[in-house]
Design a protein around this motif. Structure first.
Motif, mmCIF file in Angstrom:
data_model
loop_
_atom_site.group_PDB
_atom_site.id
_atom_site.type_symbol
_atom_site.label_atom_id
_atom_site.label_comp_id
_atom_site.label_asym_id
_atom_site.label_seq_id
_atom_site.Cartn_x
_atom_site.Cartn_y
_atom_site.Cartn_z
ATOM 1 N N MET A 24 0.368 -0.865 -0.288
ATOM 2 C CA MET A 24 0.204 0.243 -0.113
ATOM 3 C C MET A 24 1.051 1.487 -0.255
ATOM 4 S SD MET A 24 -3.297 -1.080 2.669
ATOM 5 C CE MET A 24 -3.435 0.347 3.320
ATOM 6 N N MET A 25 1.890 1.086 0.873
ATOM 7 C CA MET A 25 2.575 2.699 1.178
ATOM 8 C C MET A 25 3.893 2.681 -0.333
ATOM 9 S SD MET A 25 2.114 3.450 3.682
ATOM 10 C CE MET A 25 2.629 3.939 4.826
ATOM 11 N N SER A 26 4.184 1.534 -1.533
ATOM 12 C CA SER A 26 5.046 1.560 -2.684
ATOM 13 C C SER A 26 4.151 1.587 -3.815
ATOM 14 C CB SER A 26 5.576 0.239 -2.497
ATOM 15 O OG SER A 26 5.110 -0.843 -2.702
ATOM 16 N N GLY A 27 2.858 2.107 -3.954
ATOM 17 C CA GLY A 27 1.504 2.670 -4.446
ATOM 18 C C GLY A 27 2.340 3.725 -5.036
ATOM 19 N N ARG A 28 3.468 4.683 -4.818
ATOM 20 C CA ARG A 28 3.737 6.209 -5.031
ATOM 21 C C ARG A 28 2.012 7.147 -5.194
ATOM 22 N NH1 ARG A 28 7.632 4.145 -9.186
ATOM 23 N NH2 ARG A 28 9.214 3.708 -8.059
ATOM 24 N N GLY A 29 1.339 6.641 -4.168
ATOM 25 C CA GLY A 29 0.274 8.162 -4.275
ATOM 26 C C GLY A 29 -1.447 7.272 -4.895
ATOM 27 N N LYS A 30 -0.929 5.807 -5.223
ATOM 28 C CA LYS A 30 -1.255 5.027 -6.690
ATOM 29 C C LYS A 30 -2.948 5.412 -6.165
ATOM 30 C CE LYS A 30 -2.555 0.505 -8.556
ATOM 31 N NZ LYS A 30 -2.279 -0.504 -8.529
ATOM 32 N N TYR A 31 -2.897 4.969 -4.845
ATOM 33 C CA TYR A 31 -4.189 4.127 -3.772
ATOM 34 C C TYR A 31 -4.698 5.643 -3.602
ATOM 35 C CZ TYR A 31 -3.291 -0.379 -4.608
ATOM 36 O OH TYR A 31 -2.339 -1.649 -4.880
ATOM 37 N N ARG A 32 -4.206 6.684 -3.069
ATOM 38 C CA ARG A 32 -4.762 7.834 -2.873
ATOM 39 C C ARG A 32 -5.548 8.382 -4.525
ATOM 40 N NH1 ARG A 32 0.634 11.444 -0.913
ATOM 41 N NH2 ARG A 32 -0.185 9.982 0.364
ATOM 42 N N ARG A 33 -4.783 8.860 -5.265
ATOM 43 C CA ARG A 33 -5.346 8.915 -6.916
ATOM 44 C C ARG A 33 -6.906 8.524 -6.385
ATOM 45 N NH1 ARG A 33 -0.543 8.982 -8.193
ATOM 46 N NH2 ARG A 33 -0.685 7.124 -9.276
ATOM 47 N N LEU A 34 -6.597 7.025 -6.577
ATOM 48 C CA LEU A 34 -7.602 6.285 -7.080
ATOM 49 C C LEU A 34 -9.165 6.584 -5.872
ATOM 50 C CD1 LEU A 34 -6.348 3.049 -7.984
ATOM 51 C CD2 LEU A 34 -7.686 4.363 -9.318
ATOM 52 N N TRP A 35 -8.923 6.893 -4.485
ATOM 53 C CA TRP A 35 -9.730 6.905 -4.184
ATOM 54 C C TRP A 35 -10.246 8.638 -4.392
ATOM 55 C CZ3 TRP A 35 -12.795 5.658 -0.182
ATOM 56 C CH2 TRP A 35 -12.967 6.562 0.568
ATOM 57 N N ARG A 36 -10.004 10.315 -4.254
ATOM 58 C CA ARG A 36 -10.079 11.016 -4.731
ATOM 59 C C ARG A 36 -10.528 10.537 -6.511
ATOM 60 N NH1 ARG A 36 -5.184 13.873 -6.155
ATOM 61 N NH2 ARG A 36 -4.169 12.624 -4.636
ATOM 62 N N ASP A 37 -10.627 9.756 -7.370
ATOM 63 C CA ASP A 37 -11.128 10.445 -8.008
ATOM 64 C C ASP A 37 -12.781 9.844 -8.059
ATOM 65 O OD1 ASP A 37 -9.028 11.173 -9.405
ATOM 66 O OD2 ASP A 37 -8.031 8.734 -10.663
ATOM 67 N N GLU A 38 -12.677 8.378 -7.059
ATOM 68 C CA GLU A 38 -13.750 8.061 -6.463
ATOM 69 C C GLU A 38 -14.729 9.460 -5.829
ATOM 70 O OE1 GLU A 38 -16.549 4.993 -6.610
ATOM 71 O OE2 GLU A 38 -15.286 5.369 -7.635
ATOM 72 N N GLN A 39 -13.930 9.831 -5.577
ATOM 73 C CA GLN A 39 -14.788 10.454 -4.547
ATOM 74 C C GLN A 39 -15.569 11.749 -5.707
ATOM 75 O OE1 GLN A 39 -11.900 12.292 -1.515
ATOM 76 N NE2 GLN A 39 -12.862 11.681 0.009
ATOM 77 N N ILE A 40 -14.493 12.443 -7.053
ATOM 78 C CA ILE A 40 -15.049 12.882 -7.382
ATOM 79 C C ILE A 40 -15.919 12.295 -7.974
ATOM 80 C CG2 ILE A 40 -14.326 14.590 -8.854
ATOM 81 C CD1 ILE A 40 -11.590 14.219 -8.610
ATOM 82 N N ALA A 41 -16.044 10.871 -8.449
ATOM 83 C CA ALA A 41 -17.236 10.644 -9.500
ATOM 84 C C ALA A 41 -18.421 10.061 -8.557
ATOM 85 C CB ALA A 41 -17.051 9.085 -9.739
ATOM 86 N N HIS A 42 -18.712 10.212 -7.662
ATOM 87 C CA HIS A 42 -19.405 10.705 -6.488
ATOM 88 C C HIS A 42 -20.288 11.946 -6.220
ATOM 89 C CE1 HIS A 42 -22.257 8.898 -3.145
ATOM 90 N NE2 HIS A 42 -21.538 9.979 -2.122
ATOM 91 N N ARG A 43 -19.501 13.016 -6.097
ATOM 92 C CA ARG A 43 -19.872 13.566 -6.526
ATOM 93 C C ARG A 43 -20.714 14.397 -7.358
ATOM 94 N NH1 ARG A 43 -14.403 16.353 -5.051
ATOM 95 N NH2 ARG A 43 -14.299 15.276 -2.530
ATOM 96 N N GLN A 44 -19.489 14.102 -8.554
ATOM 97 C CA GLN A 44 -21.051 14.332 -9.666
ATOM 98 C C GLN A 44 -21.638 13.995 -10.075
ATOM 99 O OE1 GLN A 44 -19.919 16.866 -12.254
ATOM 100 N NE2 GLN A 44 -21.943 16.323 -13.217
ATOM 101 N N ALA A 45 -22.028 12.278 -9.443
ATOM 102 C CA ALA A 45 -23.376 11.278 -9.237
ATOM 103 C C ALA A 45 -24.000 12.347 -8.424
ATOM 104 C CB ALA A 45 -23.145 9.682 -8.951
ATOM 105 N N ILE A 46 -24.116 12.462 -7.482
ATOM 106 C CA ILE A 46 -24.890 12.984 -5.909
ATOM 107 C C ILE A 46 -25.786 14.582 -7.198
ATOM 108 C CG2 ILE A 46 -25.416 15.002 -4.196
ATOM 109 C CD1 ILE A 46 -23.365 12.126 -3.300
ATOM 110 N N LYS A 47 -24.768 15.273 -8.162
ATOM 111 C CA LYS A 47 -25.361 16.278 -8.456
ATOM 112 C C LYS A 47 -25.701 16.549 -9.570
ATOM 113 C CE LYS A 47 -21.870 19.763 -9.112
ATOM 114 N NZ LYS A 47 -20.224 20.171 -9.133
ATOM 115 N N ASP A 48 -25.811 15.362 -10.458
ATOM 116 C CA ASP A 48 -26.705 14.947 -11.879
ATOM 117 C C ASP A 48 -28.296 14.472 -10.611
ATOM 118 O OD1 ASP A 48 -24.271 15.208 -13.275
ATOM 119 O OD2 ASP A 48 -24.369 13.375 -13.391
#
Length: 158
Positions: A24-48
């Motif tokens: 998990m630590m060696s993903g160079r922020g990969k999981y953090r980016r995936l989490w952030r992308d998921e949050q953005i997609a969720h916010r967009q779905a709520i807005k829609d």
């Protein structure tokens, strides 16, 4: 140095947990980016969703403004029944809205079904609806339902 079975199991568990944490630590922020992308997609779905709700409410308000008059009692039930292939059983004298729901839950949706009841089915329905024995016969539900089914009676509200 020798390990017993419990110590070996604990060591193995600690190694697996360390390995997972390392991955998990060696993903160079990969999981953090995936989490952030998921949050953005969720916010967009709520807005829609909120946009669709606002559009629906605006359409309802427009239809209400265009309405020529108020909707009468039972109209919504009758329209919903027609859409779902059900008759408005509450038009039978002695059948309340709650009893109509109970009749629908019992599988009775049409006037013809009520008109075709036999004595055993009547007794079962009276028990299910909490009516005194003989109520369906006394109030003549079968005749009323037959009249409504064949258009000979307009019901309570018509």
């Amino acid at each position: 140095m020798s390990f017993n079975l419990n110590e070996a199991a604990l060591l193995l568990i600690a190694l697996v947990i360390g390995w997972l944490l390392g991955l998990m630590m060696s993903g160079r922020g990969k999981y953090r980016r995936l989490w952030r992308d998921e949050q953005i997609a969720h916010r967009q779905a709520i807005k829609d969703r909120d946009t669709r709700i606002e559009a629906s409410n605006a359409r309802i308000a427009e239809l209400e403004r265009q309405s020529t008059g108020p909707i009468g009692a039972g109209t919504a039930t009758a329209v919903a029944g027609a859409v779902h292939g059900r008759d408005d059983l509450s038009r039978i004298s002695g059948v309340s809205q709650a009893q109509e729901v109970a009749l629908n839950e019992a599988g009775y949706h049409r006037y013809g079904q009520i008109a075709a009841l036999n004595a055993e089915q009547e007794a079962t329905l009276e028990a299910r609806l909490g009516l005194k024995p003989g109520t369906i016969t006394h109030e003549d539900w079968r005749k009323q339902a037959d009249d409504l089914a064949h258009g000979r009676k307009r019901g309570l509200f018509g």
